[in-house]
Design an enzyme around this catalytic site. Structure first.
Site, short mmCIF file in Angstrom:
data_model
loop_
_atom_site.label_atom_id
_atom_site.label_comp_id
_atom_site.label_asym_id
_atom_site.label_seq_id
_atom_site.Cartn_x
_atom_site.Cartn_y
_atom_site.Cartn_z
N ARG A 61 0.80 -1.23 0.00
CA ARG A 61 0.00 0.00 0.00
C ARG A 61 0.84 1.28 0.00
O ARG A 61 0.45 2.27 -0.59
CB ARG A 61 -0.93 -0.01 1.20
CG ARG A 61 -2.31 -0.46 0.82
CD ARG A 61 -3.24 -0.36 1.99
NE ARG A 61 -2.61 -0.85 3.22
CZ ARG A 61 -3.25 -1.01 4.35
NH1 ARG A 61 -4.51 -0.69 4.45
NH2 ARG A 61 -2.65 -1.48 5.42
N LYS A 160 0.49 -19.02 4.71
CA LYS A 160 -0.33 -19.51 5.81
C LYS A 160 -0.84 -18.31 6.60
O LYS A 160 -0.20 -17.25 6.53
CB LYS A 160 0.45 -20.47 6.68
CG LYS A 160 1.34 -19.81 7.74
CD LYS A 160 1.91 -20.81 8.70
CE LYS A 160 1.99 -20.26 10.09
NZ LYS A 160 2.65 -21.06 11.07
N LYS A 194 12.30 -27.62 3.52
CA LYS A 194 13.57 -27.82 4.23
C LYS A 194 14.34 -29.00 3.62
O LYS A 194 13.76 -30.00 3.24
CB LYS A 194 13.29 -28.09 5.72
CG LYS A 194 12.84 -26.82 6.45
CD LYS A 194 12.55 -27.10 7.90
CE LYS A 194 12.08 -25.85 8.61
NZ LYS A 194 13.13 -24.89 8.89
N GLU A 228 10.13 -24.19 20.28
CA GLU A 228 10.63 -22.83 20.05
C GLU A 228 10.95 -22.17 21.39
O GLU A 228 10.29 -22.47 22.40
CB GLU A 228 9.56 -21.99 19.33
CG GLU A 228 9.20 -22.53 17.96
CD GLU A 228 8.10 -21.68 17.31
OE1 GLU A 228 8.44 -20.86 16.46
OE2 GLU A 228 6.93 -21.84 17.68
N ASP A 247 -1.89 -23.09 14.61
CA ASP A 247 -0.72 -22.40 14.08
C ASP A 247 0.38 -23.37 13.64
O ASP A 247 1.14 -23.08 12.73
CB ASP A 247 -0.18 -21.44 15.15
CG ASP A 247 0.86 -20.48 14.59
OD1 ASP A 247 0.56 -19.85 13.56
OD2 ASP A 247 1.96 -20.36 15.18
N HIS A 252 2.22 -27.61 9.83
CA HIS A 252 3.60 -28.08 9.79
C HIS A 252 3.77 -29.51 10.34
O HIS A 252 4.37 -30.36 9.69
CB HIS A 252 4.51 -27.14 10.59
CG HIS A 252 4.44 -25.71 10.17
ND1 HIS A 252 4.44 -25.33 8.85
CD2 HIS A 252 4.34 -24.57 10.88
CE1 HIS A 252 4.36 -24.01 8.77
NE2 HIS A 252 4.29 -23.52 9.99
N LYS A 343 5.86 -22.89 22.51
CA LYS A 343 6.68 -21.69 22.57
C LYS A 343 7.25 -21.53 23.97
O LYS A 343 6.74 -22.11 24.92
CB LYS A 343 5.84 -20.48 22.21
CG LYS A 343 5.31 -20.56 20.78
CD LYS A 343 4.90 -19.23 20.25
CE LYS A 343 4.44 -19.34 18.82
NZ LYS A 343 5.53 -19.59 17.87
P1 NAD Z 1 3.20 -7.76 7.70
O1 NAD Z 1 2.04 -7.18 8.45
O2 NAD Z 1 4.57 -7.49 8.17
O3 NAD Z 1 3.12 -7.26 6.18
C1 NAD Z 1 1.90 -7.16 5.47
C2 NAD Z 1 2.17 -6.56 4.10
O4 NAD Z 1 0.90 -6.46 3.44
C3 NAD Z 1 2.74 -5.14 4.12
O5 NAD Z 1 3.66 -5.05 3.05
C4 NAD Z 1 1.53 -4.27 3.85
O6 NAD Z 1 1.86 -3.04 3.21
C5 NAD Z 1 0.77 -5.15 2.90
N1 NAD Z 1 -0.67 -4.80 2.86
C6 NAD Z 1 -1.54 -4.72 3.89
N2 NAD Z 1 -2.75 -4.35 3.45
C7 NAD Z 1 -2.65 -4.20 2.10
C8 NAD Z 1 -3.54 -3.83 1.07
N3 NAD Z 1 -4.83 -3.53 1.32
N4 NAD Z 1 -3.07 -3.79 -0.19
C9 NAD Z 1 -1.80 -4.08 -0.47
N5 NAD Z 1 -0.89 -4.44 0.45
C10 NAD Z 1 -1.31 -4.49 1.73
O7 NAD Z 1 2.89 -9.31 7.58
P2 NAD Z 1 3.95 -10.50 7.37
O8 NAD Z 1 4.46 -10.90 8.69
O9 NAD Z 1 4.92 -10.14 6.32
O10 NAD Z 1 3.01 -11.69 6.88
C11 NAD Z 1 2.48 -11.78 5.57
C12 NAD Z 1 1.78 -13.12 5.40
O11 NAD Z 1 2.72 -14.16 5.56
C13 NAD Z 1 0.67 -13.37 6.44
O12 NAD Z 1 -0.34 -14.13 5.83
C14 NAD Z 1 1.37 -14.22 7.48
O13 NAD Z 1 0.47 -15.05 8.19
C15 NAD Z 1 2.30 -15.04 6.61
N6 NAD Z 1 3.49 -15.55 7.31
C16 NAD Z 1 4.38 -14.67 7.88
C17 NAD Z 1 5.50 -15.17 8.52
C18 NAD Z 1 6.54 -14.25 9.13
O14 NAD Z 1 7.53 -14.76 9.62
N7 NAD Z 1 6.35 -12.95 9.11
C19 NAD Z 1 5.72 -16.57 8.60
C20 NAD Z 1 4.79 -17.42 8.00
C21 NAD Z 1 3.69 -16.89 7.36
#
Ligand code: NAD
Length: 496
Positions: A61, A160, A194, A228, A247, A252, A343
């Site tokens: 965004r 996920k 992995k 963890e 989760d 997993h 955790k």
């Molecule tokens: P985050 O909140 O850090 O990032 C979200 C991203 O989405 C940002 O770039 C934001 O700008 C964008 N966004 C939000 N609303 C938007 C919109 N309306 N239009 C366009 N872009 C938009 O989240 P994250 O931690 O990066 O996680 C992203 C996905 O990955 C989630 O589904 C999360 O469950 C999954 N995930 C994350 C991790 C992790 O380690 N962070 C691990 C496994 C899975």
């Protein structure tokens, strides 16, 4: 007959470039993109696997131009890209392939600009990575179609969590299926990427040694542990609606269980493998309430309690779960599978342990000691496998038996190149570009996993069960030890 006498370094480091691609990362400014996806792509670029003809387009965004996004990516790779990030020449070269477009997944802004940066070249792979909150997955899929950005060849990568229960997973599958064929949908579970997980399949199906013993006749039980040390920290309020079962176990641990327990697929191909995994999930027994232990960490004075992290003083969500389940089929009838994850435990360690039965009779007498063989498959840290075998304790003084490890840690056996194996996200993204779905979950698998999980969750909710408290830094609640000890078995130590 051809045979290999040893592993040459070039065999380990051989890299075949993938086809040119446009990869759009929705959520390109988010945590996952910064920590995993972008550093992973950089490493694949540096290795020669991501070709010159590849473009990576961040989409989120925030308003910013290419230069500002490249600054963010440079910083993210510097922080999370490991030692390779020090290669600044390669990093700057990689950044030339990176662009940014501001798109609002919920509105109409940005889609035309995104269309303009995407190329229409013949043979170019186009993929969209949904690295945004799950509430946006369906909208994104719809937006791609509505704005004419996707055709029958386009791939989408879905993060996920895939649904919250069977109903929501089914609804999401239906939404995605309105716009994309199943062969275009890559549901990611990074555990499947992995190295050790794939090696598990190589060990099982590439050797004559293990498969004949891989059944209830010779295997006493199987333990799967994902421990963890971190708490739920900043994700507290999200996690509180989910818990360890949703989760970690539903995805997993379930995927690991499938790979351990499945029948040999006819070929190492997407549907052949996924059909076998699905059969395992469908053969899982319901779990007795007294075979599930849920826990919640308490403060040890140095860290918050779970309830503090979740900002919910009455929370009944589990940050730990241990359970015993059975697979009702010919291979595994009556073999317990013990699963646990949590955790704020004493160490960060993930392991699958296949514990074989004792030899039926000891010819050495009771004083020599008796040992069962254990195949330990470590996912982290130091990925690798160890087979515990029993030998004679060296030296005089009669026959005493001792366990020694046959170590299959990749780095030791294959040399330093093996340490440079791609991390899970890198491998999986390259698989998306190659069009290989073997290590991604199919829609029916995910639904079957929820169909097994939902009644367990509904059961403890109906009974009003509260999770058992456990000390942060411990190995979980005492009842989890009792769960396995009452069967005359023990959890393997959680060690770093
Ligand atoms: P985050 O909140 O850090 O990032 C979200 C991203 O989405 C940002 O770039 C934001 O700008 C964008 N966004 C939000 N609303 C938007 C919109 N309306 N239009 C366009 N872009 C938009 O989240 P994250 O931690 O990066 O996680 C992203 C996905 O990955 C989630 O589904 C999360 O469950 C999954 N995930 C994350 C991790 C992790 O380690 N962070 C691990 C496994 C899975």
């Amino acid at each position: 007959m051809p045979h290999t006498t040893g592993v040459r370094p070039e065999m380990v480091s051989r890299v075949i470039p993938v086809d040119p691609f446009d990869l759009v990362i929705f959520g390109g400014t988010g945590d996952l993109a910064r920590r995993k996806i972008l550093p992973g792509l950089f490493r694949r670029f540096r290795s020669g696997q991501m070709p010159e003809g590849a473009h990576v387009i961040g989409a989120a965004r925030s308003d910013m131009d290419d230069a500002a996004y490249r600054d963010m990516v440079r910083e993210a790779i510097g922080e999370h890209g490991g030692s390779e990030a020090k290669d600044s020449k390669a990093l700057e070269h990689f950044l030339e392939h990176v662009r940014y477009v501001a798109v609002d997944a919920r509105g109409n802004t940005g889609w035309d600009a995104l269309k303009e940066v995407l190329r229409e070249d013949e043979g170019l792979v186009r993929a969209f990575y949904f690295s945004v909150g799950p509430g946006l997955f369906a909208e994104l899929a719809e937006g791609l179609r509505r704005h004419g950005l996707a055709d029958a060849e386009t791939r989408i990568v879905v993060e996920k969590p895939f649904g919250h229960d069977l109903e929501s997973a089914r609804a999401l599958n239906e939404e995605l299926a309105r716009h994309f064929h199943e062969t275009q949908i890559y549901r990611i579970d990074h555990y499947l990427g992995k190295e050790t997980v794939q090696n598990l399949m190589a060990v099982r199906f590439g050797n004559m040694l293990f498969e004949p013993l891989w059944n209830s006749q010779y295997v006493d039980h199987i333990q799967i542990t994902v421990a963890e040390t971190v708490g739920v920290g900043g994700r507290g309020s999200y996690y509180d609606k989910s818990g360890a079962m949703r989760d970690m176990v539903q995805n997993h641990l379930m995927q690991l269980l499938c790979l351990i327990a499945m029948e040999p697929p006819a070929r190492f191909e997407p549907d052949a493998v996924r059909d076998e995994k699905l059969k395992v999930i469908r053969a899982l027994d319901p779990v007795d309430p007294d075979s599930i232990v849920r826990g919640q960490y308490t403060s040890d004075g140095t860290v918050n309690s779970y309830r503090e992290d979740a900002e919910n003083p009455l929370s009944k969500t589990e940050s730990f779960i241990a359970l015993k389940t059975y697979i009702s089929n010919w291979r595994w009838a009556n073999t317990p599978f013990y699963l646990r994850t949590g955790k704020r435990l004493s160490a960060r360690a993930s392991e699958i342990a296949v514990v074989f039965k004792d030899a039926p009779h000891s010819i050495f007498g009771i004083d020599a000691g008796r040992h069962s063989n254990v195949l330990s498959i470590r996912l982290q840290p130091n990925e690798g496998m160890t087979l515990g075998v029993t030998i004679k304790e060296p030296g005089p003084g009669g026959m005493r038996l001792v366990d020694v490890p046959l170590d299959m840690t990749f780095a030791d056996a294959l040399g330093p190149e093996a340490e440079e194996v791609p991390d899970a996200y890198e491998r999986l993204i390259m698989d998306v570009i190659r069009g290989n779905q073997t290590l991604f979950m199919r829609g029916d698998e995910v639904e079957a996993a929820w169909a097994w999980t939902d009644p367990l969750i509904e059961g403890w909710q109906r009974r009003g069960d509260s999770p058992k408290p456990y000390d942060a830094g411990s190995s979980g609640p005492d009842d989890a030890a009792f769960l396995i000890n009452r069967d005359g078995r023990r959890w393997r130590g959680v060690r770093q």
